[in-house]
Structures are given as structure tokens and as C-alpha cells.
Motif scaffolding. Sequence first.
Motif, PDB file in Angstrom:
ATOM      1  N   SER A   5       0.819  -1.206   0.000  1.00 25.32           N
ATOM      2  CA  SER A   5       0.000   0.000   0.000  1.00 25.32           C
ATOM      3  C   SER A   5       0.860   1.267   0.000  1.00 25.32           C
ATOM      4  N   ALA A   7       0.368   5.573   0.638  1.00 27.52           N
ATOM      5  CA  ALA A   7      -0.404   6.768   0.988  1.00 27.52           C
ATOM      6  C   ALA A   7       0.233   7.937   0.239  1.00 27.52           C
ATOM      7  N   TYR A  85      -3.788   4.945  -1.696  1.00 29.65           N
ATOM      8  CA  TYR A  85      -4.672   5.777  -0.898  1.00 29.65           C
ATOM      9  C   TYR A  85      -4.237   7.230  -1.039  1.00 29.65           C
ATOM     10  N   VAL A  87      -4.232  10.614   0.865  1.00 28.23           N
ATOM     11  CA  VAL A  87      -4.353  11.003   2.265  1.00 28.23           C
ATOM     12  C   VAL A  87      -4.046  12.491   2.398  1.00 28.23           C
ATOM     13  N   ASN A 115     -10.693   4.830  -0.987  1.00 26.27           N
ATOM     14  CA  ASN A 115      -9.249   5.032  -0.927  1.00 26.27           C
ATOM     15  C   ASN A 115      -8.875   6.500  -0.735  1.00 26.27           C
ATOM     16  N   LYS A 122      -1.723  12.538  10.200  1.00 26.30           N
ATOM     17  CA  LYS A 122      -1.354  11.401   9.352  1.00 26.30           C
ATOM     18  C   LYS A 122      -0.585  10.306  10.081  1.00 26.30           C
ATOM     19  N   ILE A 125      -1.881   6.762   9.809  1.00 27.14           N
ATOM     20  CA  ILE A 125      -1.838   6.040   8.538  1.00 27.14           C
ATOM     21  C   ILE A 125      -0.796   4.929   8.608  1.00 27.14           C
ATOM     22  N   THR A 127       0.597   2.490   6.053  1.00 32.52           N
ATOM     23  CA  THR A 127       0.801   1.945   4.711  1.00 32.52           C
ATOM     24  C   THR A 127       2.265   1.544   4.552  1.00 32.52           C
ATOM     25  N   MET A 130       4.733   6.041   2.148  1.00 37.64           N
ATOM     26  CA  MET A 130       4.019   7.316   2.216  1.00 37.64           C
ATOM     27  C   MET A 130       4.812   8.341   1.428  1.00 37.64           C
ATOM     28  N   CYS A 141       5.870   7.980   9.799  1.00 38.72           N
ATOM     29  CA  CYS A 141       5.419   6.983   8.829  1.00 38.72           C
ATOM     30  C   CYS A 141       5.810   5.587   9.302  1.00 38.72           C
TER      31      CYS A 141
END
Length: 173
Positions: A5, A7, A85, A87, A115, A122, A125, A127, A130, A141
Motif C-alpha cells: 500500500s 499513501a 490511498y 491522504v 481510498n 497522518k 496512517i 501503509t 508514504m 510513517c
Amino acid sequence: MKKKSIAIDMDGVLADTEYQYLSYYEKETGKKLLKTVFHNVPELEVLPDGLVYKYLHTPGFFRDLPVMEGAVEAVKALQEQYEVYIVSAAMEFPLSLYEKKEWLAEHFPFIHWHNIIFCGDKSIIDTDFMIDDYCKNLDFCKGKPILFTAGHNASVTHHQRANNWKEVLQLLL
């Protein structure tokens, strides 16, 4: 197999906020500035008299942002291999919520609403990657941070950097 994934931030990454600030400033003052005014200057301090903050609260500012060169094609390419995604820490500027939703629908209609994440912080998040232009988001992150180059982050050296969408694709594909 589950896709990794990513972001992706909106302002300063998908959307060219620097251009928009300068455009609004020129319309208001008649003075044309170059993007070099952003070099190593905090974004909110670039223009005099709190004008950046004023523009962020101006209806239409977020709706009419130009798309960063190569962003649409790059996000489409990333979607082939990643769960993507979008964000945005949009809660600070309430007008931006609807405008950002409309902007994404126009420029990135292939991003499903599931998404799209509008949040205040943030750090929640989680993922694998990022992409953001602010260290305040990347420093927390949970995955691999990628710093998208902007004037205000020119001297940052503690995150892997991508200067444009072509470089993002080179890093991730």
C-alpha cells in the motif's frame, strides 16, 4: 497475494500549491514572484501579511489547484501494483474538504472513494509507503517514507527524496 500500500499526499504532491499561492498573490498585489521564494522557507511564511493562510481559507483555492506534472499517469501506473490511498490532513481547513473531494473526482476519477482519507493527523496512517512533502507526516510513517520535493523542504536530508513523479515511479516500479 495482497498488494503493498501507498499513501499519497495531495497538497504539494498531487496538486501544485506553490503555483496557486503565487497566482493568488499576483492577482491580489500585481507582483509576480518566482517559485524560488519557497526555497528553505516555511510555507506559511513565504508571502507577507499572512497571505498564505488567507488563501488557504479562500473559497475555490483547493478546488482550482493545478495538477502536478505527471501525477495522473504515475498514480494510474502505481495502482497496477499497489493499493493506492490519497491522504490529506484536510481538517485544519474546513472549506477544503468538499473542494478536495471535487478536485479528486475531476482529476483522479479512477481513485475509489474508499481510498480517499481526509484526516487531521497522518500518524494514524499505516501503509507500506508514504509520499509527502512534509517531514511532520513522514517522520511518523510506519512504512517507508518518500519526501516529495517542495521549496520548503529543500534542505531536508533524512528521508529518501523524489523530485518529481518520474522519480517516484523509478523508486516504486
